[in-house]
Write an enzyme that holds these catalytic residues in place. Structure first.
Site, PDB file in Angstrom:
ATOM      1  N   ASP A 160     -14.917  -3.260  -6.841  1.00  0.00           N
ATOM      2  CA  ASP A 160     -14.608  -4.681  -7.068  1.00  0.00           C
ATOM      3  C   ASP A 160     -15.661  -5.306  -7.973  1.00  0.00           C
ATOM      4  O   ASP A 160     -15.339  -6.039  -8.911  1.00  0.00           O
ATOM      5  CB  ASP A 160     -14.558  -5.436  -5.726  1.00  0.00           C
ATOM      6  CG  ASP A 160     -13.525  -4.884  -4.771  1.00  0.00           C
ATOM      7  OD1 ASP A 160     -12.345  -4.849  -5.151  1.00  0.00           O
ATOM      8  OD2 ASP A 160     -13.887  -4.493  -3.655  1.00  0.00           O
ATOM      9  N   HIS A 184       0.623   3.982  -3.032  1.00  0.00           N
ATOM     10  CA  HIS A 184       0.161   5.344  -2.774  1.00  0.00           C
ATOM     11  C   HIS A 184       1.239   6.371  -3.107  1.00  0.00           C
ATOM     12  O   HIS A 184       0.909   7.522  -3.399  1.00  0.00           O
ATOM     13  CB  HIS A 184      -0.302   5.471  -1.323  1.00  0.00           C
ATOM     14  CG  HIS A 184      -1.619   4.822  -1.065  1.00  0.00           C
ATOM     15  ND1 HIS A 184      -2.532   5.313  -0.157  1.00  0.00           N
ATOM     16  CD2 HIS A 184      -2.198   3.709  -1.613  1.00  0.00           C
ATOM     17  CE1 HIS A 184      -3.610   4.529  -0.148  1.00  0.00           C
ATOM     18  NE2 HIS A 184      -3.421   3.548  -1.024  1.00  0.00           N
ATOM     19  N   TRP A 197     -10.212  -8.876   1.719  1.00  0.00           N
ATOM     20  CA  TRP A 197     -10.985  -9.328   0.572  1.00  0.00           C
ATOM     21  C   TRP A 197     -11.001 -10.852   0.470  1.00  0.00           C
ATOM     22  O   TRP A 197     -11.884 -11.421  -0.153  1.00  0.00           O
ATOM     23  CB  TRP A 197     -10.403  -8.751  -0.715  1.00  0.00           C
ATOM     24  CG  TRP A 197     -10.779  -7.351  -1.022  1.00  0.00           C
ATOM     25  CD1 TRP A 197     -11.764  -6.924  -1.883  1.00  0.00           C
ATOM     26  CD2 TRP A 197     -10.179  -6.149  -0.507  1.00  0.00           C
ATOM     27  NE1 TRP A 197     -11.813  -5.550  -1.923  1.00  0.00           N
ATOM     28  CE2 TRP A 197     -10.842  -5.040  -1.090  1.00  0.00           C
ATOM     29  CE3 TRP A 197      -9.128  -5.908   0.397  1.00  0.00           C
ATOM     30  CZ2 TRP A 197     -10.503  -3.728  -0.802  1.00  0.00           C
ATOM     31  CZ3 TRP A 197      -8.796  -4.592   0.684  1.00  0.00           C
ATOM     32  CH2 TRP A 197      -9.473  -3.523   0.096  1.00  0.00           C
ATOM     33  N   THR A 198     -10.003 -11.486   1.066  1.00  0.00           N
ATOM     34  CA  THR A 198      -9.874 -12.949   0.980  1.00  0.00           C
ATOM     35  C   THR A 198      -9.637 -13.525   2.370  1.00  0.00           C
ATOM     36  O   THR A 198      -9.183 -12.831   3.280  1.00  0.00           O
ATOM     37  CB  THR A 198      -8.699 -13.359   0.071  1.00  0.00           C
ATOM     38  OG1 THR A 198      -7.474 -12.878   0.645  1.00  0.00           O
ATOM     39  CG2 THR A 198      -8.865 -12.795  -1.330  1.00  0.00           C
ATOM     40  N   ARG A 252       0.826  -1.215   0.000  1.00  0.00           N
ATOM     41  CA  ARG A 252       0.000   0.000   0.000  1.00  0.00           C
ATOM     42  C   ARG A 252       0.860   1.265   0.000  1.00  0.00           C
ATOM     43  O   ARG A 252       0.560   2.228  -0.706  1.00  0.00           O
ATOM     44  CB  ARG A 252      -0.920  -0.029   1.219  1.00  0.00           C
ATOM     45  CG  ARG A 252      -1.872   1.154   1.322  1.00  0.00           C
ATOM     46  CD  ARG A 252      -2.894   0.956   2.423  1.00  0.00           C
ATOM     47  NE  ARG A 252      -3.578   2.208   2.732  1.00  0.00           N
ATOM     48  CZ  ARG A 252      -3.574   2.810   3.906  1.00  0.00           C
ATOM     49  NH1 ARG A 252      -2.911   2.276   4.932  1.00  0.00           N
ATOM     50  NH2 ARG A 252      -4.222   3.943   4.087  1.00  0.00           N
ATOM     51  N   HIS A 279      -5.477  -7.068  -4.182  1.00  0.00           N
ATOM     52  CA  HIS A 279      -6.383  -7.051  -3.035  1.00  0.00           C
ATOM     53  C   HIS A 279      -6.384  -8.392  -2.304  1.00  0.00           C
ATOM     54  O   HIS A 279      -6.889  -8.470  -1.177  1.00  0.00           O
ATOM     55  CB  HIS A 279      -7.806  -6.727  -3.482  1.00  0.00           C
ATOM     56  CG  HIS A 279      -8.034  -5.269  -3.713  1.00  0.00           C
ATOM     57  ND1 HIS A 279      -8.644  -4.776  -4.844  1.00  0.00           N
ATOM     58  CD2 HIS A 279      -7.728  -4.190  -2.968  1.00  0.00           C
ATOM     59  CE1 HIS A 279      -8.712  -3.459  -4.773  1.00  0.00           C
ATOM     60  NE2 HIS A 279      -8.151  -3.076  -3.647  1.00  0.00           N
ATOM     61  N   THR A 280      -5.832  -9.410  -2.925  1.00  0.00           N
ATOM     62  CA  THR A 280      -5.750 -10.694  -2.240  1.00  0.00           C
ATOM     63  C   THR A 280      -4.948 -10.592  -0.944  1.00  0.00           C
ATOM     64  O   THR A 280      -5.137 -11.396  -0.037  1.00  0.00           O
ATOM     65  CB  THR A 280      -5.145 -11.780  -3.165  1.00  0.00           C
ATOM     66  OG1 THR A 280      -5.297 -13.058  -2.571  1.00  0.00           O
ATOM     67  CG2 THR A 280      -3.669 -11.533  -3.416  1.00  0.00           C
ATOM     68  N   ASP A 287      -2.238 -14.962  -4.256  1.00  0.00           N
ATOM     69  CA  ASP A 287      -2.668 -15.929  -5.273  1.00  0.00           C
ATOM     70  C   ASP A 287      -3.811 -15.297  -6.059  1.00  0.00           C
ATOM     71  O   ASP A 287      -3.974 -14.074  -6.038  1.00  0.00           O
ATOM     72  CB  ASP A 287      -3.061 -17.267  -4.626  1.00  0.00           C
ATOM     73  CG  ASP A 287      -4.157 -17.111  -3.566  1.00  0.00           C
ATOM     74  OD1 ASP A 287      -4.873 -16.074  -3.579  1.00  0.00           O
ATOM     75  OD2 ASP A 287      -4.303 -18.011  -2.727  1.00  0.00           O
TER      76      ASP A 287
END
Length: 319
Positions: A270, A47, A240-241, A43, A192-193, A248
């Site tokens: 998303d 950014h 998210w996961t 991140r 996002h994983t 992955d």
């Protein structure tokens, strides 16, 4: 632009920089693996790069991967809440390896984090020039149409750029401003994983800091690492996961679970990747083929890490 430099092509100073980059990379692997801080390192770099505006030609006014995120002029944006922690993690590395610019250090840590989490190796090059003061941060007037969120995408409407749909918002930010294709937008979104959000930072989810604020997948006893070992770093927030320290293709493959499970994140931006016809083509490919995702992600991450950067030497340094 030609081949990037290696050890012998720009003298003793360059050779020292290569040596420090290699040593720093190994130190970062140990640190990130021990701290389980993969998401915030990615991140921080995103950014820093995300201020880039292809409509502006001059450095550093154009923004991009120039290390400006470490100054208040960037860090104080709401979208960057919590990133001072990541900057603090890197302070000791900056002291230990003075030949490495902050712009390089931030991007190196991001690439290492992806690889440590099981993702692809990024074919990075180094030699980025870092800005040296707050006065060199991107000015608000240079964020035309995107000023409210540091020039980065919003998770939910109303979108700062005025876009009527999430798909258009993503294209406004990533294509109009930064120069990415639809395919690259989808590939990058797969990171996002290993992402998380916190109520105290973005306000976009109900889950916050600590054990009490955690989702059922971000508590201290959760197993999120690729190797199945314990350790989640900072407890709390939502991901998210389920295995949010494992890089992955589950962001694509398990999207139905994310959209239906209140303990997982799934925002309008998303959903747009799965419903917009042009985005969906790539979303479906990555859901079925992790190798294809890794290949395209590595290229897109490399491009992101070089946005707006000024390299010395001009062709960059390979390690």
């Amino acid at each position: 632009m030609g081949n990037a430099c290696s050890d012998g092509c720009f003298g003793m100073l360059g050779s020292k920089k290569v040596s420090q980059l290699r040593a720093c990379k190994q130190d970062l692997k140990k640190f990130i693996d021990g701290k389980n801080c993969h998401p915030i390192m990615v991140r921080l770099a995103w950014h820093d790069s995300g201020t880039y505006d292809q409509r502006i030609k001059n450095f550093p006014e154009r923004g991009g991967a120039n290390g400006a995120i470490r100054f208040a002029g960037e860090m104080n944006f709401g979208a960057n809440a919590g990133l001072d922690k990541a900057k603090g993690f890197l302070d000791e590395f900056a002291k230990k390896y003075p030949e490495i610019s902050w712009a390089d250090l931030i991007q190196l840590a991001s690439a290492v984090a992806i690889e440590c989490a099981g993702g692809p190796a990024i074919d990075m090059k180094y030699g980025r020039v870092a800005v040296t003061s707050d006065s060199e941060c991107v000015k608000s007037g240079s964020r035309e149409g995107f000023s409210g969120n540091a020039g980065l995408p919003d998770a939910k409407p109303p979108f700062g750029c005025g876009a009527p749909t999430a798909a258009q918002h993503l294209r406004n930010v990533f294509t109009k401003k930064m120069g990415f294709t639809d395919q690259e937008i989808v590939a990058l979104s797969g990171a996002h994983t290993i992402g998380r959000a916190f109520k105290e930072r973005s306000g976009a989810c109900p889950f916050g800091y600590g054990e009490q604020g955690a989702s059922k997948y971000t508590k201290s006893d959760c197993l999120a690492r690729k190797d199945g070992q314990k350790g989640v770093g900072m407890v709390g927030g939502a991901a998210w996961t389920k295995n949010w320290l494992t890089f992955d293709n589950s962001y694509f493959k398990d999207y139905k679970l994310a959209s239906e499970d209140e303990n997982l994140l799934w925002f309008p931006t998303d959903e747009a990747l799965h419903t917009d016809p042009e985005f969906k083509k790539y979303f479906d490919i990555y859901a079925k083929d992790q190798d294809a995702f890794f290949k395209d992600y590595a290229k897109a991450h490399k491009k992101l890490s070089e946005l707006g950067a000024k390299f010395e030497p001009e062709q960059g340094i390979k390690i």
